[in-house]
Scaffold this motif. Sequence first.
Motif, mmCIF file in Angstrom:
data_model
loop_
_atom_site.group_PDB
_atom_site.id
_atom_site.type_symbol
_atom_site.label_atom_id
_atom_site.label_comp_id
_atom_site.label_asym_id
_atom_site.label_seq_id
_atom_site.Cartn_x
_atom_site.Cartn_y
_atom_site.Cartn_z
ATOM 1 N N VAL A 89 0.835 -1.203 0.000
ATOM 2 C CA VAL A 89 0.000 0.000 0.000
ATOM 3 C C VAL A 89 0.871 1.254 0.000
ATOM 4 N N ALA A 90 1.948 1.233 0.771
ATOM 5 C CA ALA A 90 2.853 2.390 0.802
ATOM 6 C C ALA A 90 3.449 2.647 -0.581
ATOM 7 N N LYS A 91 3.845 1.599 -1.285
ATOM 8 C CA LYS A 91 4.390 1.754 -2.637
ATOM 9 C C LYS A 91 3.320 2.277 -3.589
ATOM 10 N N ALA A 92 2.106 1.755 -3.461
ATOM 11 C CA ALA A 92 1.011 2.206 -4.321
ATOM 12 C C ALA A 92 0.711 3.680 -4.083
ATOM 13 N N LEU A 93 0.727 4.110 -2.824
ATOM 14 C CA LEU A 93 0.493 5.521 -2.515
ATOM 15 C C LEU A 93 1.597 6.403 -3.086
ATOM 16 N N LYS A 94 2.831 5.931 -3.011
ATOM 17 C CA LYS A 94 3.955 6.691 -3.558
ATOM 18 C C LYS A 94 3.799 6.854 -5.062
ATOM 19 N N LEU A 95 3.433 5.758 -5.746
ATOM 20 C CA LEU A 95 3.231 5.817 -7.188
ATOM 21 C C LEU A 95 2.057 6.722 -7.546
ATOM 22 N N ALA A 96 0.987 6.665 -6.750
ATOM 23 C CA ALA A 96 -0.172 7.517 -6.998
ATOM 24 C C ALA A 96 0.205 8.988 -6.831
ATOM 25 N N ALA A 97 1.017 9.291 -5.841
ATOM 26 C CA ALA A 97 1.455 10.671 -5.630
ATOM 27 C C ALA A 97 2.316 11.138 -6.801
ATOM 28 N N GLN A 102 2.728 14.369 -11.778
ATOM 29 C CA GLN A 102 2.978 14.469 -13.216
ATOM 30 C C GLN A 102 1.740 15.006 -13.935
ATOM 31 N N ALA A 103 0.568 14.554 -13.515
ATOM 32 C CA ALA A 103 -0.658 15.048 -14.124
ATOM 33 C C ALA A 103 -0.840 16.538 -13.861
ATOM 34 N N ALA A 104 -0.534 16.952 -12.660
ATOM 35 C CA ALA A 104 -0.641 18.368 -12.307
ATOM 36 C C ALA A 104 0.340 19.195 -13.134
#
Length: 108
Positions: A89-97, A102-104
Amino acid sequence: MDNHDLAESLTGLASRMNDLMVATTGDDSRRFQDLQSELSGQAMAAIARSLDQTTSQYADAVATLQSACSAADDAERRLAQTANSIEFVAKALKLAAQASGQAAALLA
């Protein structure tokens, strides 16, 4: 199971309690520490005492010990699975951030 095997099993369970003590905090950690100390003492008693392997009391004690070892192993596996899930979950959150950043940047 002879006295040596019994002492070895008790020592093994004490070791598992030590692992669980380290992997937990608070009251649970203290309970595992108390159990580890008690099991270590029982292992020493098994070494010092000549137990009659034919009594039902001995057989019941061995069965209970084996059950406790299995329960401790299951608890260790569950803790490891929980740790792996938290890491995922921590890795997934890091990737989501990172993706959000990048989208921003593209929208700016």
